[in-house]
Design a protein around this motif. Structure first.
Motif, PDB file in Angstrom:
ATOM      1  N   LEU A  38       0.832  -1.200   0.000  1.00  0.00           N
ATOM      2  CA  LEU A  38       0.000   0.000   0.000  1.00  0.00           C
ATOM      3  C   LEU A  38       0.869   1.252   0.000  1.00  0.00           C
ATOM      4  O   LEU A  38       0.576   2.231  -0.708  1.00  0.00           O
ATOM      5  N   ALA A  39       1.936   1.236   0.772  1.00  0.00           N
ATOM      6  CA  ALA A  39       2.832   2.394   0.790  1.00  0.00           C
ATOM      7  C   ALA A  39       3.392   2.670  -0.605  1.00  0.00           C
ATOM      8  O   ALA A  39       3.412   3.809  -1.077  1.00  0.00           O
ATOM      9  N   TRP A  40       3.837   1.617  -1.283  1.00  0.00           N
ATOM     10  CA  TRP A  40       4.451   1.806  -2.596  1.00  0.00           C
ATOM     11  C   TRP A  40       3.419   2.226  -3.646  1.00  0.00           C
ATOM     12  O   TRP A  40       3.698   3.062  -4.512  1.00  0.00           O
ATOM     13  N   ALA A  41       2.225   1.657  -3.574  1.00  0.00           N
ATOM     14  CA  ALA A  41       1.162   2.050  -4.511  1.00  0.00           C
ATOM     15  C   ALA A  41       0.768   3.510  -4.299  1.00  0.00           C
ATOM     16  O   ALA A  41       0.533   4.249  -5.268  1.00  0.00           O
ATOM     17  N   LEU A  42       0.705   3.938  -3.063  1.00  0.00           N
ATOM     18  CA  LEU A  42       0.421   5.353  -2.794  1.00  0.00           C
ATOM     19  C   LEU A  42       1.538   6.240  -3.336  1.00  0.00           C
ATOM     20  O   LEU A  42       1.289   7.303  -3.920  1.00  0.00           O
ATOM     21  N   HIS A  43       2.781   5.797  -3.164  1.00  0.00           N
ATOM     22  CA  HIS A  43       3.909   6.592  -3.653  1.00  0.00           C
ATOM     23  C   HIS A  43       3.848   6.792  -5.161  1.00  0.00           C
ATOM     24  O   HIS A  43       4.001   7.921  -5.647  1.00  0.00           O
ATOM     25  N   VAL A  44       3.664   5.715  -5.911  1.00  0.00           N
ATOM     26  CA  VAL A  44       3.682   5.861  -7.371  1.00  0.00           C
ATOM     27  C   VAL A  44       2.480   6.656  -7.864  1.00  0.00           C
ATOM     28  O   VAL A  44       2.475   7.143  -9.006  1.00  0.00           O
ATOM     29  N   ASN A  45       1.465   6.814  -7.012  1.00  0.00           N
ATOM     30  CA  ASN A  45       0.317   7.651  -7.358  1.00  0.00           C
ATOM     31  C   ASN A  45       0.442   9.069  -6.800  1.00  0.00           C
ATOM     32  O   ASN A  45      -0.525   9.820  -6.804  1.00  0.00           O
ATOM     33  N   GLY A  46       1.653   9.410  -6.320  1.00  0.00           N
ATOM     34  CA  GLY A  46       1.894  10.774  -5.853  1.00  0.00           C
ATOM     35  C   GLY A  46       1.316  11.093  -4.497  1.00  0.00           C
ATOM     36  O   GLY A  46       1.174  12.272  -4.159  1.00  0.00           O
ATOM     37  N   LYS A  47       1.006  10.104  -3.678  1.00  0.00           N
ATOM     38  CA  LYS A  47       0.399  10.327  -2.365  1.00  0.00           C
ATOM     39  C   LYS A  47       1.403   9.952  -1.268  1.00  0.00           C
ATOM     40  O   LYS A  47       1.152   9.087  -0.426  1.00  0.00           O
ATOM     41  N   ASP A  48       2.545  10.611  -1.282  1.00  0.00           N
ATOM     42  CA  ASP A  48       3.633  10.221  -0.385  1.00  0.00           C
ATOM     43  C   ASP A  48       3.334  10.489   1.077  1.00  0.00           C
ATOM     44  O   ASP A  48       3.748   9.707   1.947  1.00  0.00           O
ATOM     45  N   ALA A  49       2.639  11.575   1.390  1.00  0.00           N
ATOM     46  CA  ALA A  49       2.327  11.860   2.793  1.00  0.00           C
ATOM     47  C   ALA A  49       1.451  10.756   3.376  1.00  0.00           C
ATOM     48  O   ALA A  49       1.632  10.339   4.527  1.00  0.00           O
ATOM     49  N   GLU A  50       0.517  10.271   2.582  1.00  0.00           N
ATOM     50  CA  GLU A  50      -0.323   9.164   3.034  1.00  0.00           C
ATOM     51  C   GLU A  50       0.458   7.859   3.083  1.00  0.00           C
ATOM     52  O   GLU A  50       0.170   6.972   3.889  1.00  0.00           O
ATOM     53  N   ALA A  51       1.452   7.739   2.225  1.00  0.00           N
ATOM     54  CA  ALA A  51       2.213   6.491   2.145  1.00  0.00           C
ATOM     55  C   ALA A  51       3.151   6.293   3.331  1.00  0.00           C
ATOM     56  O   ALA A  51       3.406   5.153   3.741  1.00  0.00           O
ATOM     57  N   LEU A  52       3.690   7.373   3.892  1.00  0.00           N
ATOM     58  CA  LEU A  52       4.759   7.251   4.884  1.00  0.00           C
ATOM     59  C   LEU A  52       4.383   6.411   6.098  1.00  0.00           C
ATOM     60  O   LEU A  52       5.187   5.547   6.509  1.00  0.00           O
ATOM     61  N   PRO A  53       3.200   6.576   6.711  1.00  0.00           N
ATOM     62  CA  PRO A  53       2.889   5.720   7.873  1.00  0.00           C
ATOM     63  C   PRO A  53       2.869   4.239   7.538  1.00  0.00           C
ATOM     64  O   PRO A  53       3.276   3.405   8.351  1.00  0.00           O
ATOM     65  N   TYR A  54       2.418   3.891   6.341  1.00  0.00           N
ATOM     66  CA  TYR A  54       2.394   2.484   5.952  1.00  0.00           C
ATOM     67  C   TYR A  54       3.803   1.958   5.715  1.00  0.00           C
ATOM     68  O   TYR A  54       4.112   0.810   6.058  1.00  0.00           O
ATOM     69  N   ALA A  55       4.679   2.769   5.138  1.00  0.00           N
ATOM     70  CA  ALA A  55       6.065   2.356   4.943  1.00  0.00           C
ATOM     71  C   ALA A  55       6.744   2.108   6.286  1.00  0.00           C
ATOM     72  O   ALA A  55       7.536   1.164   6.427  1.00  0.00           O
ATOM     73  N   ARG A  56       6.449   2.953   7.258  1.00  0.00           N
ATOM     74  CA  ARG A  56       7.014   2.750   8.590  1.00  0.00           C
ATOM     75  C   ARG A  56       6.454   1.497   9.252  1.00  0.00           C
ATOM     76  O   ARG A  56       7.180   0.760   9.931  1.00  0.00           O
ATOM     77  N   GLN A  57       5.162   1.234   9.041  1.00  0.00           N
ATOM     78  CA  GLN A  57       4.556   0.048   9.625  1.00  0.00           C
ATOM     79  C   GLN A  57       5.141  -1.226   9.021  1.00  0.00           C
ATOM     80  O   GLN A  57       5.293  -2.244   9.703  1.00  0.00           O
TER      81      GLN A  57
END
Length: 598
Positions: A518-537
Motif C-alpha cells: 500500500l505504501a508503494w502504490a500510494l507513492h507511485v500515485n503521488g500520495k507520499d504523505a499518506e504512504a509514509l505511515p504504511y512504509a514505517r509500519q
C-alpha cells in the motif's frame, strides 16, 4: 507423517517436557521442540523418531518482486496427500505437464455431478503429459506464451503471434472483465498460488498425475470413500501448485465437498479445505476451517500448520507465535520448524531462524525434506545478501532433487545478484518454459530490462503480459491476487490498478507485506504523505527485507526526511545489494542525490 491411531491421537511420541534441551541450550520456549535429537556431527541420532515430512514449497522461493509472502508460500507449501487407506501418494514439485487452455479452465470450474466432473476431468491427461514435457524442454518464447494459456493437463501449443487474441479470449472467458496486472514480488519470490498439498519427502518416488489417475479409478469403484475424496481434493491443490494451474482449485473444492457430504466431521477434508482457502489467499476462511479441523483432531498436522499460516497472513503475529508453539508441542517436525523459523524471521531474529532451519536440515533424511529445508536456508541467506552461502544451499537442494523449482529459481536469483547474469537468464528461461508462473516471469522480465540488448525491452514486456494472463486465470478460479496485483502494477503496469488492489488487500488484513504494498502504490500515485505511515509500519516488526527498506527510503526522500531516507536506502543496499535489478539501481541513484544535497 507420523502414524496415528484410529481416534486421531498420535502414536506414542516424546512429549515436549520429555525432550532433551535444544542443542543451543536455549529454553524450549525459544526454539521449537523436536522429537529428533541431533548429534554433535549434525546428523540425526539413530535412537530418535523421524520428523514428519516437510511441505513442498516454492517459499515462493522469493525475490525482491515476489507478490506472495513467505508465509503464504509456506501456507501453500505444506499439505500432505494421504491415500484412501492411510497411505500417502503424489509427486515432487516440478513433475508433470504444463498448464492448459481456457476451455479446460471453464470445464474445471463448471457444475454437474461432482464425482463425474472431478474423477473424469483428467482422463487422457497422462497421455499428453509426456508429449508436453518433450515439447517444453527446448521451448522458447512461443512455448512460454502457450504455457500460460493451457490450464489443464491436456497441453496445446499456441504460437506467439496469437498472444493478443489469446489474452483477449482469457479476458472474456475467464474474467468477464479486464485482466488484472499481476505478480511482482516483495522480496520473496514465489508464485501467487503456491499451495503444496503433498509432502515432497513422501512423494520422492511418486508421480502426481499417476497418483491422481489411481485415485480416480479407486473412487469410481468406491464412490463413498470419504478419505479418498479428501485425498483427491488435496492432490488437485498440489497439482495447481506444481503446474501453475489454478483451474484445479474448483475441482479440489468439489472433491473436498463430496468428502464432507459423506462424513461431515472428517478432519482430513476440513484441513484440506483450510489448505485450499490458504492457497486462494482467503486467510480468514482458512483460519476458521483449520479451527474446525482441530476440533475434530487436535493433532492434525495440516490444520495446525494452516492455522499458523493464516494468522501470519492476517498480520496477527503474536497469535501466530503462540500457535506455532502449540503446533511444535503437538506435531514437531519439519513443517512446524519452517514456520517457527519464519515467525522469528518476521521479528528480525534471523539467527534463531537460521539455527532452527539448520536443525531441521540435520533431522532431514528424505530427498524431499533435504531439498525443501536447504532451499529455505538458501532463501534466508539470499535475503541477507550472502549469495555464496545461498548458492551452496541451493546446490544441496538440487543435489537432492534436481527439478526442485524453489531451488532452481533461487539459484538464478542468487546468480543474478552476484553478477552471473548470463547463467541467471538461461536458468530463468528454462524455468518459465516449463513453469510460466508470476515470480519467474517477472524476474526474467527485469533481467531482460537490466541487460538492455536489442529486443530485450520487447522480451520483458512479453513476460509481464504473460503474468497478466496467468493472473486472470488465477482470479477466475477463486484466487485473491490483490497483493500481487498491487506490487506488479506499481512497477510494471497501471498505477491506479495498483492502488485499488492495495487498498482492497489492506481492508482485509494488516500484514507487513500489505503495508509495504500500500505504501508503494500510494507513492507511485503521488500520495507520499499518506504512504509514509504504511512504509514505517512495514518495517516496524524488524523484518529484514531490502525491498521494504528501499520503499521506505524513497518515500522519506519524497516527504522531506533526507536523513531518514539516506539511512534506509543505505541499509537496503547493505543488507542485500542485489535485491532487485531496477530497485537496487534506483536506490543507488537516490542515495547519490541525497549525499550530494547533504
Amino acid at each position: 507423517m507420523s502414524p496415528r491411531t484410529n481416534d486421531g491421537e498420535p502414536e506414542r511420541t516424546r512429549p515436549a517436557s520429555a525432550r532433551p534441551a535444544p542443542v543451543t541450550g536455549r529454553p524450549v520456549s525459544g526454539e521449537p521442540a523436536s522429537g529428533t535429537q541431533v548429534s554433535d556431527q549434525g546428523q540425526p541420532a539413530p535412537a530418535t523418531a523421524a520428523a514428519p515430512e516437510p511441505p513442498s514449497a516454492p517459499k515462493s522461493a522469493s525475490g525482491p518482486n515476489a507478490g506472495t509472502t513467505d508465509a503464504q508460500n509456506r501456507a501453500d507449501a505444506d499439505t500432505d496427500v494421504e491415500g484412501p487407506a492411510g497411505s500417502e501418494a503424489g509427486a515432487e514439485p516440478g513433475a508433470g505437464p504444463l498448464v492448459g487452455d481456457a476451455s479446460d479452465v471453464a470445464a474445471g470450474a463448471g457444475g454437474g455431478d461432482a464425482r463425474d466432473d472431478v474423477v473424469g476431468a483428467d482422463a487422457g491427461a497422462d497421455q499428453n503429459a509426456a508429449a508436453d514435457e518433450r515439447d517444453t524442454a527446448g521451448a522458447g518464447a512461443d512455448e512460454r506464451v502457450a504455457a500460460v494459456r493451457r490450464a489443464g493437463a491436456a497441453g496445446r501449443r499456441w504460437r506467439a503471434a496469437q498472444l493478443t487474441a489469446c489474452a483477449a479470449m482469457l479476458a472474456v472467458a475467464l474474467t468477464a472483465g479486464a485482466i488484472a496486472v499481476g505478480a511482482a514480488r516483495d522480496g520473496r519470490d514465489m508464485p501467487v498460488t503456491t499451495a503444496a498439498a503433498v509432502s515432497p519427502g513422501l512423494l520422492a518416488g511418486g508421480d502426481l498425475d499417476a497418483s491422481i489417475t489411481a485415485l480416480q479409478a479407486h473412487l469410481r469403484a468406491q464412490p463413498k470413500d470419504f478419505g479418498g475424496w479428501a485425498t483427491l481434493g488435496l492432490a488437485y491443490v498440489e497439482q495447481a501448485r506444481t503446474k501453475g494451474d489454478p483451474s484445479r482449485y474448483p475441482q479440489a473444492e468439489q472433491a473436498l465437498k463430496r468428502s464432507l457430504s459423506l462424513r461431515s466431521d472428517n478432519d482430513q477434508a476440513l484441513a484440506g479445505r483450510a489448505a485450499l482457502a490458504a492457497a486462494r489467499h482467503d486467510f480468514a476462511n482458512a483460519l476458521a476451517l483449520a479451527d474446525l479441523a482441530l476440533k475434530q483432531n487436535p493433532y492434525n498436522e495440516r490444520a495446525l500448520c494452516s492455522r499458523v499460516d493464516a494468522l501470519v497472513e492476517l498480520g496477527r503475529y503474536d497469535d501466530a507465535e503462540a500457535a506455532v508453539q502449540v503446533a511444535d508441542q503437538r506435531r514437531p517436525g519439519v513443517p512446524v520448524f519452517t514456520r517457527y523459523a519464519y515467525v522469528h524471521e518476521l521479528r528480525g531474529d534471523v539467527a534463531t531462524a537460521r539455527r532452527v532451519l539448520d536443525r531441521a536440515l540435520a533431522a532431514s533424511t528424505s530427498p524431499g525434506d533435504i531439498a525443501y529445508v536447504a532451499a529455505q536456508l538458501g532463501q534466508l541467506a539470499w535475503n541477507q545478501g550472502d549469495y555464496a552461502d545461498a548458492l551452496t544451499h541451493y546446490a544441496r537442494a538440487l543435489a537432492a532433487d534436481e527439478n526442485y523449482l524453489p531451488a532452481l529459481e533461487g539459484r538464478a536469483r542468487a546468480q543474478a545478484a552476484s553478477g552471473q547474469s548470463a547463467q541467471a537468464l538461461k536458468g530463468l528461461e528454462l524455468i518459465v518454459a516449463r513453469y510460466p508462473l508470476p515470480g519467474p516471469l517477472v524476474e526474467l522480465g527485469e533481467l531482460y530490462e537490466a541487460r538492455g540488448g536489442a529486443g530485450d525491452k520487447e522480451k520483458a514486456a512479453e513476460q509481464y503480459a504473460l503474468v497478466d494472463a496467468w493472473t486472470a486465470i488465477a482470479r477466475a478460479n477463486g484466487v485473491n491476487a490483490d497483493l500481487d496485483t498491487a506490487l506488479a502494477a506499481a512497477d510494471h503496469g497501471d498505477r491506479a490498478t495498483a492502488l485499488r488492489a492495495a487498498r482492497d488487500d489492506w481492508s482485509r488484513r494488516h500484514t507487513v507485506h500489505t503495508a509495504d504494498a500500500l505504501a508503494w502504490a500510494l507513492h507511485v500515485n503521488g500520495k507520499d504523505a499518506e504512504a509514509l505511515p504504511y512504509a514505517r509500519q512495514a518495517t516496524a516488526t524488524g523484518y529484514r527485507n531490502a525491498a521494504f527498506l528501499y520503499h521506505r527510503g524513497v518515500i522519506e526522500q519524497a516527504t522531506g526526511h533526507p536523513a531518514e531516507a539516506r539511512a534506509h536506502l543505505a541499509a537496503a543496499l547493505k543488507l542485500n545489494p542485489g535485491f532487485s535489478p531496477p530497485g537496487a539501481r534506483h536506490a543507488r541513484a537516490a542515495l547519490t542525490t541525497l549525499e550530494a544535497n547533504k
